[in-house]
Design a protein around this motif. Structure first.
Motif, PDB file in Angstrom:
ATOM      1  N   VAL A 113       0.851  -1.191   0.000  1.00 10.68           N
ATOM      2  CA  VAL A 113       0.000   0.000   0.000  1.00 10.68           C
ATOM      3  C   VAL A 113       0.885   1.239   0.000  1.00 10.68           C
ATOM      4  N   VAL A 114       0.514   2.193  -0.825  1.00 15.38           N
ATOM      5  CA  VAL A 114       1.207   3.468  -0.926  1.00 15.38           C
ATOM      6  C   VAL A 114       0.272   4.504  -0.315  1.00 15.38           C
ATOM      7  N   LEU A 115       0.717   5.138   0.776  1.00 15.93           N
ATOM      8  CA  LEU A 115      -0.143   6.029   1.519  1.00 15.93           C
ATOM      9  C   LEU A 115       0.136   7.496   1.219  1.00 15.93           C
ATOM     10  N   THR A 116      -0.947   8.238   0.994  1.00 13.79           N
ATOM     11  CA  THR A 116      -0.883   9.686   0.793  1.00 13.79           C
ATOM     12  C   THR A 116      -2.037  10.309   1.568  1.00 13.79           C
ATOM     13  N   GLY A 117      -1.944  11.610   1.823  1.00 12.23           N
ATOM     14  CA  GLY A 117      -3.070  12.320   2.415  1.00 12.23           C
ATOM     15  C   GLY A 117      -2.773  12.980   3.740  1.00 12.23           C
ATOM     16  N   VAL A 118      -3.832  13.193   4.490  1.00 11.91           N
ATOM     17  CA  VAL A 118      -3.758  13.900   5.775  1.00 11.91           C
ATOM     18  C   VAL A 118      -4.614  13.178   6.805  1.00 11.91           C
ATOM     19  N   LEU A 119      -4.380  13.366   7.979  1.00  6.97           N
ATOM     20  CA  LEU A 119      -3.263  13.956   8.662  1.00  6.97           C
ATOM     21  C   LEU A 119      -2.229  12.862   8.908  1.00  6.97           C
ATOM     22  N   THR A 120      -0.966  13.166   8.646  1.00  3.44           N
ATOM     23  CA  THR A 120       0.108  12.174   8.686  1.00  3.44           C
ATOM     24  C   THR A 120       0.128  11.391   9.997  1.00  3.44           C
ATOM     25  N   ASP A 121      -0.025  12.113  11.098  1.00  5.15           N
ATOM     26  CA  ASP A 121       0.112  11.514  12.424  1.00  5.15           C
ATOM     27  C   ASP A 121      -1.191  10.963  12.988  1.00  5.15           C
ATOM     28  N   ILE A 122      -2.288  11.083  12.250  1.00  2.00           N
ATOM     29  CA  ILE A 122      -3.555  10.550  12.752  1.00  2.00           C
ATOM     30  C   ILE A 122      -4.073   9.501  11.771  1.00  2.00           C
ATOM     31  N   CYS A 123      -4.799   9.899  10.761  1.00  2.00           N
ATOM     32  CA  CYS A 123      -5.439   8.922   9.870  1.00  2.00           C
ATOM     33  C   CYS A 123      -4.440   8.143   9.023  1.00  2.00           C
ATOM     34  N   VAL A 124      -3.397   8.810   8.539  1.00  2.00           N
ATOM     35  CA  VAL A 124      -2.398   8.091   7.744  1.00  2.00           C
ATOM     36  C   VAL A 124      -1.649   7.108   8.649  1.00  2.00           C
ATOM     37  N   LEU A 125      -1.280   7.550   9.846  1.00  2.00           N
ATOM     38  CA  LEU A 125      -0.563   6.683  10.781  1.00  2.00           C
ATOM     39  C   LEU A 125      -1.403   5.483  11.203  1.00  2.00           C
ATOM     40  N   HIS A 126      -2.654   5.706  11.544  1.00  2.00           N
ATOM     41  CA  HIS A 126      -3.501   4.586  11.973  1.00  2.00           C
ATOM     42  C   HIS A 126      -3.747   3.600  10.828  1.00  2.00           C
ATOM     43  N   THR A 127      -3.856   4.110   9.617  1.00  2.00           N
ATOM     44  CA  THR A 127      -3.980   3.233   8.449  1.00  2.00           C
ATOM     45  C   THR A 127      -2.706   2.406   8.278  1.00  2.00           C
ATOM     46  N   ALA A 128      -1.551   3.046   8.464  1.00  2.00           N
ATOM     47  CA  ALA A 128      -0.271   2.337   8.329  1.00  2.00           C
ATOM     48  C   ALA A 128      -0.132   1.246   9.394  1.00  2.00           C
ATOM     49  N   VAL A 129      -0.520   1.542  10.622  1.00  2.00           N
ATOM     50  CA  VAL A 129      -0.430   0.538  11.694  1.00  2.00           C
ATOM     51  C   VAL A 129      -1.301  -0.670  11.348  1.00  2.00           C
ATOM     52  N   ASP A 130      -2.529  -0.416  10.893  1.00  2.00           N
ATOM     53  CA  ASP A 130      -3.397  -1.533  10.518  1.00  2.00           C
ATOM     54  C   ASP A 130      -2.837  -2.299   9.323  1.00  2.00           C
ATOM     55  N   ALA A 131      -2.282  -1.594   8.346  1.00  2.00           N
ATOM     56  CA  ALA A 131      -1.679  -2.261   7.190  1.00  2.00           C
ATOM     57  C   ALA A 131      -0.519  -3.158   7.639  1.00  2.00           C
ATOM     58  N   TYR A 132       0.292  -2.647   8.542  1.00  2.00           N
ATOM     59  CA  TYR A 132       1.407  -3.426   9.094  1.00  2.00           C
ATOM     60  C   TYR A 132       0.884  -4.686   9.788  1.00  2.00           C
ATOM     61  N   ASN A 133      -0.133  -4.515  10.634  1.00  2.00           N
ATOM     62  CA  ASN A 133      -0.682  -5.650  11.374  1.00  2.00           C
ATOM     63  C   ASN A 133      -1.336  -6.683  10.462  1.00  2.00           C
ATOM     64  N   LEU A 134      -1.774  -6.251   9.296  1.00  2.00           N
ATOM     65  CA  LEU A 134      -2.394  -7.161   8.325  1.00  2.00           C
ATOM     66  C   LEU A 134      -1.386  -7.758   7.342  1.00  2.00           C
ATOM     67  N   GLY A 135      -0.116  -7.361   7.465  1.00  2.00           N
ATOM     68  CA  GLY A 135       0.935  -7.968   6.658  1.00  2.00           C
ATOM     69  C   GLY A 135       1.253  -7.288   5.344  1.00  2.00           C
ATOM     70  N   TYR A 136       0.777  -6.087   5.129  1.00  2.00           N
ATOM     71  CA  TYR A 136       1.082  -5.369   3.888  1.00  2.00           C
ATOM     72  C   TYR A 136       2.435  -4.674   3.987  1.00  2.00           C
ATOM     73  N   LYS A 137       3.119  -4.570   2.850  1.00  2.00           N
ATOM     74  CA  LYS A 137       4.279  -3.694   2.746  1.00  2.00           C
ATOM     75  C   LYS A 137       3.729  -2.276   2.642  1.00  2.00           C
ATOM     76  N   ILE A 138       4.451  -1.335   3.215  1.00  2.00           N
ATOM     77  CA  ILE A 138       3.961   0.036   3.291  1.00  2.00           C
ATOM     78  C   ILE A 138       4.979   0.990   2.676  1.00  2.00           C
ATOM     79  N   GLU A 139       4.468   1.880   1.833  1.00  2.00           N
ATOM     80  CA  GLU A 139       5.251   2.992   1.318  1.00  2.00           C
ATOM     81  C   GLU A 139       4.494   4.269   1.670  1.00  2.00           C
ATOM     82  N   VAL A 140       5.218   5.262   2.160  1.00  2.00           N
ATOM     83  CA  VAL A 140       4.628   6.562   2.473  1.00  2.00           C
ATOM     84  C   VAL A 140       5.386   7.606   1.675  1.00  2.00           C
ATOM     85  N   VAL A 141       4.664   8.414   0.927  1.00  2.00           N
ATOM     86  CA  VAL A 141       5.290   9.458   0.115  1.00  2.00           C
ATOM     87  C   VAL A 141       5.381  10.718   0.974  1.00  2.00           C
ATOM     88  N   ALA A 142       6.602  11.055   1.402  1.00  2.00           N
ATOM     89  CA  ALA A 142       6.808  12.170   2.336  1.00  2.00           C
ATOM     90  C   ALA A 142       6.250  13.481   1.797  1.00  2.00           C
TER      91      ALA A 142
END
Length: 183
Positions: A126-155
């Motif tokens: 999953v490639v993550l973009t959007g707002v807010l980095t430390d809230i919705c993007v972060l919580h999405t990334a944590v769930d993606a990690y827990n579900l076994g997805y590779k994660i890319e975040v475009v700074a």
């Protein structure tokens, strides 16, 4: 490797100067990049998910009501995609690879069928973009990690309310979740 771009909450309420919970200039500064990434992902044949916060008017039971002002109220222009991303969405929204998902919680996975749709399409990254980095993007990334997805975040395609929150989230993505940070 099959990728899906997940565009999180890049809406009027989170980006515009008069948005209800705006990251303002920081969010506006990523407008070109987020639109460009979305168009490029579409042109490459990737799947694209717009995971958009959607709250009901007067929902006093939602936990966010104690933390934030009402925002992204269903049926209001506050939920419209902001600027150029809205234009890209209008041009691609009828493609079977493009999805709009209403979400009620921070994570795009919470209470949605995002995981099912990604697995059906054999997406592993999953490639993550959007707002807010430390809230919705972060919580999405944590769930993606827990579900076994590779994660890319475009700074250059994520933004926060403060520079400190942005830096914290990028550090957490990379050093705790093992995400690849795309500069």
């Amino acid at each position: 490797m099959t990728k899906a771009l997940i565009s999180i909450d890049y809406t009027y309420d989170f980006v515009a100067d008069d948005g209800k919970l705006t990251a303002g200039k920081a969010a506006q500064a990523i407008e070109e990049r987020i639109a460009e990434l979305t168009q490029t992902a579409y042109n490459q044949g990737d799947y694209i998910f717009f995971a958009i916060d959607g709250h009901d008017e007067g929902d006093d039971f939602h936990p966010e009501t104690a933390l934030f002002p009402p925002h992204n109220i269903k049926g209001t222009s506050g939920r419209d995609l902001y600027g150029k991303l809205g234009q890209v969405y209008e041009s691609i929204k009828n493609d079977s690879r493009v999805f709009w998902m209403d979400k009620r919680h921070y994570s795009a996975f919470s209470g949605t069928d995002l995981d099912i749709r990604l697995r059906e399409r054999r997406v592993d990254t999953v490639v993550l973009t959007g707002v807010l980095t430390d809230i919705c993007v972060l919580h999405t990334a944590v769930d993606a990690y827990n579900l076994g997805y590779k994660i890319e975040v475009v700074a250059g395609a994520v933004a926060s309310l403060t520079p400190e929150a942005y830096d914290f989230a990028l550090n957490h993505f990379e050093n705790v979740l093992g995400a690849k940070i795309i500069k």
